[in-house]
Scaffold this motif. Structure first.
Motif, short mmCIF file in Angstrom:
data_model
loop_
_atom_site.label_atom_id
_atom_site.label_comp_id
_atom_site.label_asym_id
_atom_site.label_seq_id
_atom_site.Cartn_x
_atom_site.Cartn_y
_atom_site.Cartn_z
N GLN A 29 0.50 -1.21 0.18
CA GLN A 29 0.11 -0.26 -0.35
C GLN A 29 0.66 1.00 -0.23
O GLN A 29 1.01 2.17 -0.21
N LYS A 53 -4.69 -1.66 9.17
CA LYS A 53 -6.05 -1.48 9.38
C LYS A 53 -7.26 -1.07 7.77
O LYS A 53 -8.10 -1.68 7.37
N ARG A 54 -6.58 -0.99 6.71
CA ARG A 54 -7.09 -0.43 4.97
C ARG A 54 -6.78 -1.80 4.74
O ARG A 54 -6.70 -1.46 2.90
N ASP A 56 -6.88 -4.28 2.67
CA ASP A 56 -8.10 -4.98 1.48
C ASP A 56 -7.99 -5.49 0.31
O ASP A 56 -7.98 -4.56 -0.29
N ASP A 58 -9.40 -6.14 -2.18
CA ASP A 58 -10.52 -7.26 -2.61
C ASP A 58 -10.29 -7.74 -3.94
O ASP A 58 -11.29 -8.68 -4.43
N THR A 102 -7.25 -8.26 8.96
CA THR A 102 -7.35 -6.24 8.26
C THR A 102 -9.02 -6.96 7.50
O THR A 102 -9.75 -7.82 7.56
N ALA A 103 -8.96 -6.35 7.00
CA ALA A 103 -10.18 -6.26 6.23
C ALA A 103 -10.13 -6.71 5.22
O ALA A 103 -11.68 -8.36 4.80
N ALA A 104 -9.35 -7.93 4.61
CA ALA A 104 -9.48 -9.41 4.20
C ALA A 104 -9.89 -10.14 5.10
O ALA A 104 -10.91 -11.19 4.49
N ARG A 303 -4.83 -3.68 -3.84
CA ARG A 303 -5.56 -4.91 -3.96
C ARG A 303 -5.79 -6.01 -4.28
O ARG A 303 -6.86 -6.67 -4.74
#
Ligand code: GLC
Length: 432
Positions: A29, A53-54, A56, A58, A102-104, A303
């Motif tokens: 990131q 935390k970010r 992600d 997706d 994490t968001a994952a 991503r």
């Protein structure tokens, strides 16, 4: 079993020759080098706050990664289970600093291992010995986010490197017991300094670690970065090409160069110094021509994708490999009797007794291979891309006058037009 002398299984490794390195973590990131925590002296708290935390990914689809690697001709992969930042891709029971939190929201390693295995690739796990996040990891004066920090000694109070080593051993145990057969274990790295600072085998308890590894998976190929004079299987030069077959104490050893597309290992958005496809192909050939492997790195985005620059190179390599992998798989350095011609690299398949001449520049029709070995042992020649015959020793008396010194050379009569491939290869069939 004497764990110190056990060797991992390199029989497949020296056949397969070509693998994919994957560096993926929170640094993807930051997108400006996987060492950004060190480079910019970002504290653990700030790093966590910004990236953990970010995280992600997706768009993460390990099927696509594996199929891109397989199509490029890669036969194994080595992925960062944890890099120096300390973040873990799998669901380790020994830390909260992991992808499932994490968001994952899930283990990212397992589906990757499954996908690559599904495409027939072998599994390698990179694991960072260094851990800038762990509260027991003793901070070094010149490496890590707190390098040159005025309060470094204070920050080190209460830290216990041996407790960190317990954590390291525990995580390696998880990796070697929960993901099936692991083919390569790639630790990174030790940096003992003469003045006693830095990190050496005592900081990792490398000997004990080696013992555990050989008990759990004796066949695993082990790299050479645990700071042990014994126990390793492969030498791992990085970001340079050795000039000749790598030797250790006078003996040729198994080796693998690891290289990047552009410089950084983690995804780097702004790095412009990308190597072109042809150069990467030549690098692969160069490794094999010296008896080594190439581990070529991809840094996926935050991503979860390979970016277009990486994909186009992998595709280009795959196009070449489709027709030329015969000159890579199972091949090695040519016997000394075959002198390396100018502007070319040689690879050799010992069982099939075929010699491959990789032409780095397209010659002016006649290409001479000097030496009796060529004259006496080559019985047939063809271009590898289309299996079209290449004439041998066809020239007229007047040409001989101009060429001179043809008596000890084999002459290959090439077409005038270079075949439309990145690196043309001539396949020479040798007599027994
Ligand atoms: C280095 C770097 C690292 C990279 C590795 C690959 O030691 O610390 O970022 O993972 O080399 O060989």
């Amino acid at each position: 079993m004497d764990y110190k002398t056990v060797k991992g299984d390199s029989s497949w490794f020296t056949q397969d020759r070509f693998g994919m390195f994957i560096h993926w973590g929170l640094y993807s990131q930051g997108a400006r080098h996987e060492w950004l925590m060190h480079n910019e002296k970002i504290s653990v708290a700030e790093y966590e706050r910004k990236y953990f935390k970010r995280f992600d990914p997706d768009l993460y689809d390990p099927e696509q990664w594996a199929s891109a690697a397989a199509a490029a001709g890669m036969k194994y992969f080595v992925v960062t289970t944890k890099h120096h930042e300390g973040f873990c891709l799998w669901d380790s029971q020994l830390t909260d600093y992991k992808a499932p939190n994490t968001a994952a929201g899930r283990d990212l390693l397992r589906p990757m291992v499954d996908a690559f295995r599904g495409h027939g690739l072998r599994t390698g796990l990179y694991h960072s010995l260094i851990d800038w996040h762990h509260p027991d990891f003793v901070l070094d004066p010149h490496i890590g986010p707190y390098r040159e920090h005025a309060d470094r000694l204070k920050l080190n109070e209460g830290r216990n490197q041996q407790r960190y080593a317990d954590y390291l051993h525990g995580q390696v145990r998880e990796l070697l017991t929960q993901f099936g057969k692991i083919d390569v274990m790639w630790f990174d790295f030790s940096y003992p300094k003469p003045d006693g600072s830095g990190k050496c085998q005592l900081d990792w308890r490398s000997d004990e670690l080696l013992k555990m590894i050989r008990e759990l998976q004796p066949q695993v190929l082990l790299d050479d970065r645990l700071d042990l004079p014994y126990g390793w299987d492969i030498k791992t030069p990085e970001q340079l090409q050795p000039r000749a077959w790598f030797t250790h104490e006078g003996q040729r050893v198994v080796w693998e160069a690891c290289q990047t597309f552009s410089g950084a290992w983690g995804y780097h958005r702004d790095e412009a110094s990308w190597r072109d496809t042809d150069e990467l192909i030549r690098t692969l050939i160069d490794c094999v021509s010296k008896g080594g492997n190439l581990l070529l790195n991809v840094g996926p985005t935050g991503r979860g994708e390979f970016d277009a620059r990486a994909l186009s190179r992998l595709k280009g390599i795959g196009d070449w490999m489709r027709r030329h992998s015969r000159a890579i798989y199972g091949c090695t350095q040519a016997p000394d009797a075959f002198k390396k011609p100018e502007n070319a690299l040689l690879t050799y398949h010992p069982e099939k007794k075929r010699l491959y001449v990789h032409l780095l520049a397209w010659p002016y029709k006649q290409f001479f291979l000097d030496g009796k070995a060529y004259q006496e042992r080559v019985e047939y020649a063809q271009l590898l891309n289309d299996a079209s015959e290449v004439g041998m020793n066809k020239y007229e008396a007047w040409q001989e006058v101009w060429q001179q010194d043809t008596a000890n050379a084999l002459c290959l009569n090439l077409p005038q037009t270079k075949p439309d491939v990145a690196v043309p290869v001539i396949e020479l069939f040798l007599k027994d």
